[in-house]
Design an enzyme around this catalytic site. Structure first.
Site, mmCIF file in Angstrom:
data_model
loop_
_atom_site.group_PDB
_atom_site.id
_atom_site.type_symbol
_atom_site.label_atom_id
_atom_site.label_comp_id
_atom_site.label_asym_id
_atom_site.label_seq_id
_atom_site.Cartn_x
_atom_site.Cartn_y
_atom_site.Cartn_z
ATOM 1 N N ASP A 60 34.055 22.651 -104.628
ATOM 2 C CA ASP A 60 33.995 23.068 -103.227
ATOM 3 C C ASP A 60 35.411 23.074 -102.667
ATOM 4 O O ASP A 60 36.047 22.014 -102.563
ATOM 5 C CB ASP A 60 33.108 22.111 -102.430
ATOM 6 C CG ASP A 60 31.641 22.168 -102.846
ATOM 7 O OD1 ASP A 60 31.373 22.578 -103.994
ATOM 8 O OD2 ASP A 60 30.787 21.791 -102.038
ATOM 9 N N LYS A 62 30.194 27.923 -97.737
ATOM 10 C CA LYS A 62 29.714 26.615 -97.305
ATOM 11 C C LYS A 62 30.129 26.392 -95.853
ATOM 12 O O LYS A 62 31.264 26.657 -95.469
ATOM 13 C CB LYS A 62 30.291 25.522 -98.204
ATOM 14 C CG LYS A 62 29.839 24.101 -97.857
ATOM 15 C CD LYS A 62 30.408 23.110 -98.863
ATOM 16 C CE LYS A 62 30.151 21.669 -98.439
ATOM 17 N NZ LYS A 62 30.741 20.698 -99.381
ATOM 18 N N LYS A 88 25.606 27.607 -98.482
ATOM 19 C CA LYS A 88 25.381 26.163 -98.541
ATOM 20 C C LYS A 88 25.637 25.582 -97.152
ATOM 21 O O LYS A 88 26.709 25.764 -96.586
ATOM 22 C CB LYS A 88 26.307 25.490 -99.555
ATOM 23 C CG LYS A 88 26.166 23.952 -99.576
ATOM 24 C CD LYS A 88 27.087 23.303 -100.588
ATOM 25 C CE LYS A 88 27.027 21.783 -100.482
ATOM 26 N NZ LYS A 88 27.919 21.119 -101.456
#
Length: 232
Positions: free
Chosen positions: A95, A158, A187
């Site tokens: 990430d 995300k 996400k």
């Protein structure tokens, strides 16, 4: 797009509070493995413990680069990525926190150049880019997502780190979904604490979640939907 057939596989089970101890992390890792979540995240210096414990399972050890504000140089983030991947093939998720300052400055060339380079290091693992929606307006969210759409090795947008100025909202997810459609996953992370939130986010287009409450949410799911594998 990642195929999900179980509700547990919608969660990156996360323990990143500043006061997390080694003992607490060890218990958290074991508990998360028992629920079969898609990935586990703990303080970075303890990620080798996750790698050892998930070996031989379908659970990923997920690491980050540039967490939580993305201020590091591109090369520093690249170093973090390479070090994470050296932990072993169990690290299947990275990430990346985009540079919030660059986005707020309107330096979209920097944003695109950095994420293009870093995501290119992740051709064989899942790449998620954190745009920290709590600091962006709708136009900035759309701009960030439109750039990410051009980058083939970015798998997920995300929403946050959990350290932003507010929790992710349904409207944030709707904005992202309008841009990425079914071409990128979404996400949601930052304030996901209940099953009802997960249901609302999924109805708006979210796919997976990062949460320190994954175990509790899974318990709500099994109580509300006995015998059901996943929400649709």
């Amino acid at each position: 797009m990642e195929q999900i057939d179980r509700f547990s596989k919608r969660f990156d089970s996360t323990l990143l509070k500043a006061t997390a101890t080694v003992k607490e992390s060890e218990v958290f890792i074991d508990d998360s493995i028992s629920y079969g979540f898609r990935a586990i995240v703990v303080p970075w210096y303890l990620m080798d413990r996750v790698v050892r414990k998930v070996r031989g399972t379908d659970i990923s050890a997920a690491c980050g680069a540039g967490f939580p504000f993305g201020f590091e140089t591109t090369e520093t983030k690249a170093y973090m990525i390479r070090q994470s991947l050296r932990l072993g093939p169990e690290v299947r998720d990275i990430d990346i926190t985009a540079n919030i300052s660059a986005m707020k400055s309107g330096d979209w060339d920097y944003f695109e150049r950095e994420i293009s380079y870093l995501s290119g290091l992740l051709k064989n693992v899942i790449c998620k880019v954190i745009i920290e929606v709590s600091y962006l307006d709708a136009v900035e969210i759309e701009k960030a997502c439109s750039i990410l759409m051009k980058l083939p090795y970015v798998d997920f947008v995300k929403t946050g780190t959990g350290y932003g100025s507010r929790a992710t909202t349904v409207e944030d997810v709707k904005i992202i979904k309008r841009v990425v459609g079914d071409q990128k996953g979404i996400k949601v992370s930052g304030g996901v604490k209940s099953l009802s939130q997960v249901e609302d986010f999924m109805a708006s287009g979210a796919d997976i979640f990062g949460s320190s409450s994954a175990i509790a949410i899974y318990g709500e799911f099994t109580e509300k939907y006995p015998g059901i594998a996943d929400l649709k």
